[in-house]
Design an enzyme around this catalytic site. Structure first.
Site, PDB file in Angstrom:
ATOM      1  N   ASP A 153       1.067  -7.632   2.244  1.00 42.98           N
ATOM      2  CA  ASP A 153       1.220  -6.196   1.985  1.00 42.98           C
ATOM      3  C   ASP A 153       2.693  -5.766   1.869  1.00 42.98           C
ATOM      4  OD1 ASP A 153       0.813  -3.493   1.786  1.00 42.98           O
ATOM      5  OD2 ASP A 153      -0.545  -3.344   3.493  1.00 42.98           O
TER       6      ASP A 153
ATOM      7  N   SER B 237       3.906   2.220   8.539  1.00 40.84           N
ATOM      8  CA  SER B 237       3.724   1.201   7.529  1.00 40.84           C
ATOM      9  C   SER B 237       5.023   0.970   6.791  1.00 40.84           C
ATOM     10  CB  SER B 237       2.654   1.615   6.535  1.00 40.84           C
ATOM     11  OG  SER B 237       1.422   1.224   7.019  1.00 40.84           O
TER      12      SER B 237
ATOM     13  N   HIS C  51       0.828  -1.216   0.000  1.00 33.91           N
ATOM     14  CA  HIS C  51       0.000   0.000   0.000  1.00 33.91           C
ATOM     15  C   HIS C  51       0.860   1.264   0.000  1.00 33.91           C
ATOM     16  CE1 HIS C  51       0.058  -0.072   4.558  1.00 33.91           C
ATOM     17  NE2 HIS C  51       0.055   1.235   4.388  1.00 33.91           N
TER      18      HIS C  51
HETATM   19  N1  ARG Z   1      -4.732   0.477   7.332  1.00 34.05           N
HETATM   20  C1  ARG Z   1      -3.398   0.467   6.791  1.00 34.05           C
HETATM   21  C2  ARG Z   1      -2.779   1.876   6.913  1.00 34.05           C
HETATM   22  O1  ARG Z   1      -3.333   2.727   7.540  1.00 34.05           O
HETATM   23  C3  ARG Z   1      -3.367  -0.068   5.400  1.00 34.05           C
HETATM   24  C4  ARG Z   1      -4.067   0.760   4.393  1.00 34.05           C
HETATM   25  C5  ARG Z   1      -4.031   0.294   2.976  1.00 34.05           C
HETATM   26  N2  ARG Z   1      -5.094  -0.615   2.610  1.00 34.05           N
HETATM   27  C6  ARG Z   1      -6.345  -0.279   2.218  1.00 34.05           C
HETATM   28  N3  ARG Z   1      -7.184  -1.243   1.980  1.00 34.05           N
HETATM   29  N4  ARG Z   1      -6.784   0.935   2.013  1.00 34.05           N
HETATM   30  O2  ARG Z   1      -2.083   2.390   6.120  1.00 34.05           O
HETATM   31  N1  ASP Z   2      -1.338   1.328   7.882  1.00 35.81           N
HETATM   32  C1  ASP Z   2      -0.645   2.404   8.548  1.00 35.81           C
HETATM   33  C2  ASP Z   2       0.389   3.109   7.680  1.00 35.81           C
HETATM   34  O1  ASP Z   2       0.242   3.191   6.497  1.00 35.81           O
HETATM   35  C3  ASP Z   2      -0.058   1.920   9.813  1.00 35.81           C
HETATM   36  C4  ASP Z   2      -0.979   2.138  10.952  1.00 35.81           C
HETATM   37  O2  ASP Z   2      -1.724   3.127  10.937  1.00 35.81           O
HETATM   38  O3  ASP Z   2      -0.923   1.346  11.881  1.00 35.81           O
HETATM   39  O4  ASP Z   2       1.312   3.727   8.149  1.00 35.81           O
END
Ligand code: ARG
Ligand code: ASP
Length: 703
Positions: free
Chosen positions: A220, A638, A84
């Site tokens: 990921d 991330s 991502h």
């Molecule tokens: N929740 C994770 C973060 O905040 C992964 C986000 C990417 N994935 C998604 N389905 N939008 O970055």
């Molecule tokens: N998914 C998040 C990021 O992109 C990580 C988190 O918020 O825990 O940094």
């Protein structure tokens, strides 16, 4: 009597221990934490993590782009980050014919690696506490404006002296609401190439359905490489650049993790507000989040409908959609966590205790009451500001008008301006589908008019007037604005009357009306209240540190490099439910469903599984996929390396669990878990799925 004493002792003990994993520590001060870390199993020293005298683990970590982290895993500049985090770059290289989002991408050799204009990675060279130097320039009699000017001036001097005669860049950052200051010196590399990425059906497996959730099975990760110019130094893209030779890279352990194992996450968390006042938390969880969730939900509905109708649109909006969905879902978890854990009440209770203590300290007395008052006064402006961001500027056509205005307002001749608008336009229209923008506009504007008090409605001329029906406004705007139509804007750009015409364009007029209304009627009030709030926080923060002398404080995240440590651990999300710490490939097969977009895995993965073709990455008859631990992470972490007690890479951090998403405001040791990709799944995908064994050969794998 005895029993209650025991209970109290037990309670205190659990408080002491449960606090333990909370904290994002500054690398240069990690020495203070080392005894605690070693007690929990860590076998390295402070110098191994951060040193200015020898190569150390910080030299193997980069800030990837502006909001993620990455780590070096070979002596040829190979870096790992999340799928991502690489997503928008993978998307930019994708088209209907070569859809790397859908099919993945694997460079067979160096010459096939793809450059990514604009992408940089940043190493921390060193950091220094400069609080003393800055405080020398400040005095108690200064006004806030004078204080800020003095800080800006001396910070500039400190930063420019730090980089004199080098190619480094530097910045002074405030910590603890301006009670401490640190200098950060960075080295920034600019030629970063895409090396490999699994298909989204692996890299984004579970999509937004599983996002922010455990159990998780998302692969990921993506792989990039840093290229350097002459002398291994940063250089703009050139085909003559060579793979960067790192000072340090991670060795990879395939021994895996067990419940209770020590883990450390080293990366660049973006923003936390752990010392926030109860009134601000109430606003976030009860007002701001619910409204923003609603607005984003409306946009997502439109995007999903159009994306499922057309593959081109799906590619165009995949990255935008993921961004909108990510915060939309996080805010829901956050609001839920704050509510179910009674965070507002608990924080208010803390404030009461603070005030009781402060009775004897006039410099701190009454601060929390004043903060609460100020937050109440900001509420209407904060609300208008939230709607401005989420319902107005989030319309692509208005955002684009803002960007073009930015170009026009800069110095430069007509040709420079029209050229830069032309190149902005090319990028913009590649991923623009007008029907999505228009439908969203209608939904968002209706919510704006319904929920934002009338005193915050700007006047708009003629057909754009907010007195008209929103449908009519939208028809007029999207029919008559050149920005809604690539060809029309193209004609403008080559017209000597470009500037005049743009200034009369409906999108420009609408943007101008909202923008200047916001600038004149919302921002000044918000800024002046926030200024008062900031001043109070500076004392409040200092007061808290005196109030709880025995507590180890850490500064809120601010995109600077941090260390957080904890242990691998499952958790109990609900009564009678216990989640394990590890997910495996069996879970991918359980979720696999060709009918559901988020769960439709590549046939090749099914085959590898049914042939039991796991190679040397197998463990206990399966492939581990993700694990959870108690590390205190945030957005920006991330892609961060997750290392074991010996400093070897065991995972890549990528998310947090649903019940713990409030950790940016209140960390709860029972519920907050970071989610990491098990490195063995990454290696399995690279080796067995992609057949990119040449990349594995570059790595240092330890058993
Ligand atoms: N929740 C994770 C973060 O905040 C992964 C986000 C990417 N994935 C998604 N389905 N939008 O970055
Ligand atoms: N998914 C998040 C990021 O992109 C990580 C988190 O918020 O825990 O940094």
């Amino acid at each position: 009597m005895k029993r209650s004493f025991l209970l109290v002792a037990l309670f205190l003990l659990t408080v002491a221990f449960s606090r333990a994993d909370e904290g994002m520590w500054l690398p240069s001060l990690i020495k203070e934490r080392i005894p605690d870390m070693q007690m929990k199993g860590f076998r390295l020293t402070a110098e191994d993590l951060y040193s200015i005298n020898q190569a150390c683990l910080k030299d193997a970590i980069v800030q990837f782009g502006s909001g993620c982290t990455g780590e070096l895993i070979s002596d040829k500049g190979l870096i790992l980050t999340n799928h991502h985090c690489g997503y928008s770059y993978i998307q930019a290289h994708s088209s209907l014919e070569e859809d790397y989002l859908k099919d993945g991408f694997w460079a067979g050799n160096l010459s096939e690696e793809l450059p990514n204009p604009g992408l940089t990675v940043k190493f921390l060279v060193r950091m220094d506490d400069v609080t003393g130097i800055i405080n020398n320039e400040l005095s108690d009699t200064m006004s806030e404006a004078e204080r800020n000017a003095a800080i800006a001036k001396i910070s500039h001097t400190i930063a420019s002296e730090a980089v004199k005669g080098t190619h480094y860049s530097a910045k002074v950052e405030a910590m603890y609401y301006g009670n401490q200051f640190f200098l950060f010196v960075y080295e920034i590399y600019k030629d970063i190439r895409l090396v490999g990425a699994p298909p989204s059906s692996i890299g984004k497996f579970g999509g937004d359905t599983d996002n922010w959730m455990w159990p998780r099975h998302t692969g990921d990760f993506s792989i990039f490489r840093i290229y350097a110019g002459p002398g291994n130094k940063p250089a703009a893209y050139s085909k003559d650049n060579l793979p960067y030779k790192p000072k340090k890279f991670f060795s990879i352990s395939v021994n895996g993790v067990n419940e209770g194992d020590f883990t450390l996450v080293y990366g660049f968390p973006g923003r936390t507000q752990e010392y926030l006042h109860s009134e601000a938390i109430r606003y976030v969880s009860e007002v701001s989040n619910p409204h923003k969730i609603n607005l984003r939900g409306l946009r997502l509905g439109v995007q999903q409908k159009e994306m499922s109708n057309d593959r081109t649109v799906r590619i165009q909006y995949s990255s935008k959609n993921a961004n909108v969905a990510n915060a939309w879902k996080k805010w829901q978890g956050e609001a839920k966590g704050i509510k179910s854990l009674n965070i507002v009440l608990k924080r208010a209770d803390y404030e009461k205790r603070f005030e009781k203590w402060a009775e004897e300290y006039p410099q701190y007395r009454g601060i929390t009451g004043k903060l609460g008052e100020l937050y109440k006064q900001t509420e209407s402006c904060s609300f208008a500001n939230d709607y401005y961001n989420e319902a107005i500027i989030s319309n692509e056509i208005l955002k684009f008008a803002e960007q073009i205005k930015g170009v026009l307002s800069k110095k430069g001749d007509f040709f420079t301006k029209s050229n830069s608008i032309a190149s902005m336009a090319e990028k913009y229209y590649k991923d623009y589908y007008m029907p999505i923008d228009k439908q969203s506009f209608i939904l968002l504007m209706k919510e704006y008019l319904k929920n934002v008090p009338e005193k915050f409605h700007p006047n708009l001329p003629g057909e754009l007037s907010l007195e008209n029906s929103v449908e009519n406004i939208a028809d007029y705007l999207f029919k008559n604005s050149a920005l809604a139509d690539k060809q029309k804007l193209h004609n403008y750009i080559h017209d000597s009357l470009m500037i005049v015409k743009l200034n009369q364009d409906p999108a420009f007029l609408m943007h101008e009306a909202f923008f200047s209304f916001h600038r004149n009627n919302v921002k000044p009030m918000l800024d002046s209240l926030n200024k008062e709030i900031t001043i109070l926080y500076r004392s409040y923060m200092r007061g808290q540190m005196e109030f709880e002398r025995e507590k180890a404080f850490y500064p809120d995240a601010n995109l600077t490099l941090r260390i957080t440590y904890g242990k691998v651990s499952g958790y109990r999300p609900l009564d009678a439910v216990k989640y394990k710490h590890l997910s495996t490939i069996e879970g991918i097969m359980e979720k696999d469903n060709p009918e559901i977009f988020d769960y439709d895995i590549p046939q090749r993965l099914r085959d590898l599984y049914s042939d039991w073709n796991f190679g040397r990455w197998e463990s206990n008859g399966t492939i581990p996929v993700c694990f959870i631990a108690t590390n205190h992470t945030s957005g920006g972490n991330s892609g961060s390396p997750v290392i074991n007690a010996d400093g070897d890479l065991v995972g890549i951090n990528f998310d947090r669990v649903w019940e713990g998403t409030m950790s940016d405001i209140a960390f709860n040791p029972d519920l907050c878990r970071n989610i990491s990709l098990d490195i063995r799944y990454v290696l399995f995908i690279i080796d067995k799925f992609a057949g990119a064994g040449h990349l594995i050969d570059e790595m240092e794998i330890v058993k």
